[in-house]
Design an enzyme around this catalytic site. Sequence first.
Site: not given
Ligand code: ZN
Length: 472
Positions: A324, A352, A426
């Site tokens: 993804e 998500d 992230h």
């Molecule tokens: Zn994600």
Amino acid sequence: LGVLLAGALCVSPAFEQVRQGADPATQAQSTATVVQREALSSRRAFELVRSLCDEAGPRPAGSTGDHAAVLWALRTMGELGLTNVHPEKVEVTRWERGEERAEIVSPVGQHLVVAALGGSVGTPPRGVEGDVVEVGSVEELEHLDPAAVKGKIVFVDAPMRRARDASGYEEVVRVRYEGPRVAAKLGGIAFLLRSLGTDHDRIAHTGGKSKDEHEIPSAALSVPDAEMLHRIVAEKRTARVRITLGAHMLQAPAESANVVGDVPGRERPDEVIVIGAHLDSWDLGVGAVDDGAGVAIALETARVLAALPQRPRRTVRVVLFANEERGLSGARAYARAHANEAATFVAATEADFGGDAVYAVRWLGDAGNAAARERFVALARLLAPLGVARGDDDASAGGDVGQLQELGVPILELRQDGTRYFDVHHSANDTVDKIDPPTLARAAAAFATAVWAAAEADGDFGRVPAEKRKVQ
Ligand SMILES: [Zn+2]
């Protein structure tokens, strides 16, 4: 909350009515209560995140961690009682971070915490050095005179707003995605942005960028470092920065896979409700929040529904998508391979957005079809005991199931509380300890209820009207 849930979980009288052939709405309510009780009382969702992250580690597309995650998913789906468990191969490109460092060289030497953006090129081994030109947005950058940018390091300092939904991220994500291209076009020699994060930790948040014809080394600064650099530039002193990135693409493409497993429908096995999440992650943390939590929610949904005394009417399909983060190649491959079955996909949903609780449910389908709309209203009603509000008819799909939306597949969007999500998103801080087991169980309970209701509904949700299929 305790009182509310306790009330909702006294199910035995309702259960008696099921056996005595109660009306469909009452039956649905009591099965939903069983689903919720099972998910809420289980630590399984948390155990799934923990085992994925501890056993596979970081999972960038095509890496050894990614391959370990595919094997983990195949094995785990089998253990949870899914059937038709199989991988569907996806070709992915591979990018590696390498070593990276940055510093202010003048007016005074200062270490900077950076993380290259996914897909960024590296610098020569000795780095690139230049004066900094700072702007507050991509729009501002676009209006700069190329003479002011040429030979400089471009720095975009756009603070991100904390929000429950993704709106704070959406306001600034263009900086990361398009900033490098604009900076390169104007003659910049490197690109830095303030991390798209809501924390003040000295960690940098990576993420994808557009693929550009002319690439320059591109990286995110930790928020404290971005603020320091901003203060120095604001005092009108020239800031000179050196940045060294070892980032590079690997030449040969690699293989990854979407991992698919079913809870077969008892009456209409050829009609499918898809619940998706993505198996890959960024390399800095272990992807517990993004998207180990979603993987766990999807698998826990399937486990709970497979274990019901009576499986749902339609098939529930878990799709754990490959890659993804670096271009949705798993989701694109899945949509391509199954385009001719799209009419059999009755609805799709995606987890998500971390491991926190669901607060609203929305749908996107044929809102002009009264029966379809009433099915959504009935579905939403079943989520009320979990504190989930009914939202509008304009759901947005996540990146992965967005590929199915483009084929007309109706979307169910379960909005999770993202207030904390972008503190770790992230980054190296995306680790298992950020997941709260009872809260993750609540999220799983909401997804399981919604997926069950869609799979059991007496009819469908229509199709997404043509003008609403395109995902921007
Ligand atoms: Zn994600």
